[in-house]
Enzyme design. Structure first.
Site, PDB file in Angstrom:
ATOM      1  N   GLY A 117     -61.262 -14.119  16.505  1.00 42.53           N
ATOM      2  CA  GLY A 117     -60.521 -14.914  17.888  1.00 42.53           C
ATOM      3  C   GLY A 117     -61.180 -15.607  18.425  1.00 42.53           C
ATOM      4  O   GLY A 117     -62.563 -16.119  18.061  1.00 42.53           O
ATOM      5  N   LEU A 173     -61.009 -18.177  19.902  1.00 48.86           N
ATOM      6  CA  LEU A 173     -60.417 -20.055  19.594  1.00 48.86           C
ATOM      7  C   LEU A 173     -61.050 -20.781  20.045  1.00 48.86           C
ATOM      8  O   LEU A 173     -61.375 -20.484  21.103  1.00 48.86           O
ATOM      9  CB  LEU A 173     -59.771 -20.044  18.492  1.00 48.86           C
ATOM     10  CG  LEU A 173     -59.474 -19.027  17.493  1.00 48.86           C
ATOM     11  CD1 LEU A 173     -57.932 -19.517  17.257  1.00 48.86           C
ATOM     12  CD2 LEU A 173     -60.278 -18.036  16.473  1.00 48.86           C
ATOM     13  N   HIS A 174     -62.615 -21.450  19.788  1.00 44.07           N
ATOM     14  CA  HIS A 174     -62.398 -23.044  20.167  1.00 44.07           C
ATOM     15  C   HIS A 174     -62.523 -23.921  19.257  1.00 44.07           C
ATOM     16  O   HIS A 174     -61.977 -23.885  18.239  1.00 44.07           O
ATOM     17  CB  HIS A 174     -63.959 -22.894  20.260  1.00 44.07           C
ATOM     18  CG  HIS A 174     -65.464 -22.155  19.686  1.00 44.07           C
ATOM     19  ND1 HIS A 174     -65.470 -22.960  18.535  1.00 44.07           N
ATOM     20  CD2 HIS A 174     -66.419 -20.588  19.395  1.00 44.07           C
ATOM     21  CE1 HIS A 174     -66.521 -22.023  18.203  1.00 44.07           C
ATOM     22  NE2 HIS A 174     -66.213 -20.859  18.252  1.00 44.07           N
ATOM     23  N   HIS A 218     -63.506 -23.807  16.002  1.00 45.11           N
ATOM     24  CA  HIS A 218     -62.488 -22.667  14.978  1.00 45.11           C
ATOM     25  C   HIS A 218     -61.162 -24.036  14.480  1.00 45.11           C
ATOM     26  O   HIS A 218     -60.600 -23.437  13.735  1.00 45.11           O
ATOM     27  CB  HIS A 218     -61.605 -22.207  15.389  1.00 45.11           C
ATOM     28  CG  HIS A 218     -62.294 -20.653  15.683  1.00 45.11           C
ATOM     29  ND1 HIS A 218     -63.367 -20.278  17.163  1.00 45.11           N
ATOM     30  CD2 HIS A 218     -63.575 -19.940  14.291  1.00 45.11           C
ATOM     31  CE1 HIS A 218     -64.141 -19.339  17.047  1.00 45.11           C
ATOM     32  NE2 HIS A 218     -64.153 -18.779  15.645  1.00 45.11           N
ATOM     33  N   MET A 267     -71.415 -24.466  19.082  1.00 40.37           N
ATOM     34  CA  MET A 267     -70.003 -24.076  19.427  1.00 40.37           C
ATOM     35  C   MET A 267     -69.842 -23.126  19.145  1.00 40.37           C
ATOM     36  O   MET A 267     -69.974 -22.567  17.687  1.00 40.37           O
ATOM     37  CB  MET A 267     -68.607 -24.582  19.325  1.00 40.37           C
ATOM     38  CG  MET A 267     -67.634 -25.960  20.127  1.00 40.37           C
ATOM     39  SD  MET A 267     -66.402 -26.729  19.718  1.00 40.37           S
ATOM     40  CE  MET A 267     -66.893 -28.040  21.436  1.00 40.37           C
TER      41      MET A 267
END
EC number: 6.3.2.1
Length: 281
Positions: free
Chosen positions: A30, A32-33, A36, A185
């Site tokens: 989870g 998420l960016h 992902h 990231m």
């Protein structure tokens, strides 16, 4: 898009999918960016159906404070997934459902891949990773599973996991996605002070310089240089820098012809641990 919460409900959904259709899996924790998102987009492009799992796995945290602070953003995660494709299956189970009320990890021997770098500084971490990934593979039975190269050691561990456990899953490694200033990231980036986050381009810049030096200097000199660079920069604390053989993750002693090498780094910024890596040749 309503997330599926239990293994029973997920199996019911998957049983309705024709076996001739390909199934891809993107395991996540989870928060998420765009990194992902790149994995999910590739999975959607290469498979008929895609499952994205969202599960903060407690057995891979050797630091309980880190586990407690890990961001849980399920609503925002689903919003991001919906923008990619509306038919993605989101699996967001509870710890009790995944671990059957016994939150313990299996023990694996990954042929030494688990003993260096992250394995040396995070005892038990890769047993936890292996446990959850194996559980997801056996439950979902994907044809392909997608992992980012930011966690390159984890990627190699999972490749080895499929080999030793004879799991018929193709592991797809995907390139690192970076912020505009170069920082890899990560969900942890959101916890950084904005000023420190911007300065963290120093990490990637150092890796780029190490790559340039790899063609001229030996690994020992490069490691000394990286250490000195971080000693002079008080914004960051270097935990480790290693140059390893890509296949075995064995730290380099001397360059061997036709061998691929990669540089790995772990750094503390704002008491937040960041990792990164770069291919050297």
């Amino acid at each position: 898009m309503v997330p599926i919460k239990t293994k029973k409900e997920l199996l019911k959904k998957l049983n309705n999918i024709n076996k001739s259709n390909s199934l891809g899996l993107v395991p996540t924790m989870g928060a998420l960016h765009l990194g992902h998102a790149s994995l999910i987009k590739r999975a959607v492009a290469e498979n008929d159906f895609v499952v994205v799992s969202i599960f903060v796995n407690p057995t891979q945290f050797n630091n309980q404070e880190d586990l407690l602070k890990y961001p849980k953003t399920l609503t925002e995660d689903i919003d991001l997934i919906k923008k990619i494709a509306s038919d993605i299956i989101v699996f967001a189970p509870t710890v009790a459902d995944i671990y059957n009320n016994t939150t313990e990890s299996n023990t694996y021997a990954f042929n030494g891949l688990e003993k260096v770098m992250e394995g040396a500084f995070r005892p038990g971490h890769f047993n936890g990773v292996g446990t959850i990934v194996e559980a997801l593979f056996r439950l979902i039975e994907p044809e392909r599973a997608y992992f980012g190269e930011k966690d390159f050691q984890q990627l190699r561990i999972i490749q080895k996991l499929t080999e030793i456990q004879r799991l018929p899953v193709q592991i797809v490694g995907c390139p690192i996605v970076r912020e505009p200033h170069g920082l890899a990231m990560s969900s942890r980036n959101e916890r950084l002070d904005p000023k420190v986050r911007k300065k963290a381009s120093f990490i990637y810049d150092t890796l780029l310089s190490a790559k340039q030096k790899f063609g001229m200097d030996n690994a020992f000199k490069i490691k000394e240089w990286v250490t000195q660079e971080f000693n002079e920069n008080t914004d960051f604390e270097l935990e480790y820098f290693e140059i390893t053989d890509v296949a075995t993750l064995t730290p380099i002693q001397q360059k061997i012809e036709n061998t691929k090498y990669r540089a790995f780094i772990a750094v503390f910024a704002d008491n937040i641990r960041l990792i990164d890596n770069i291919a050297l040749n």
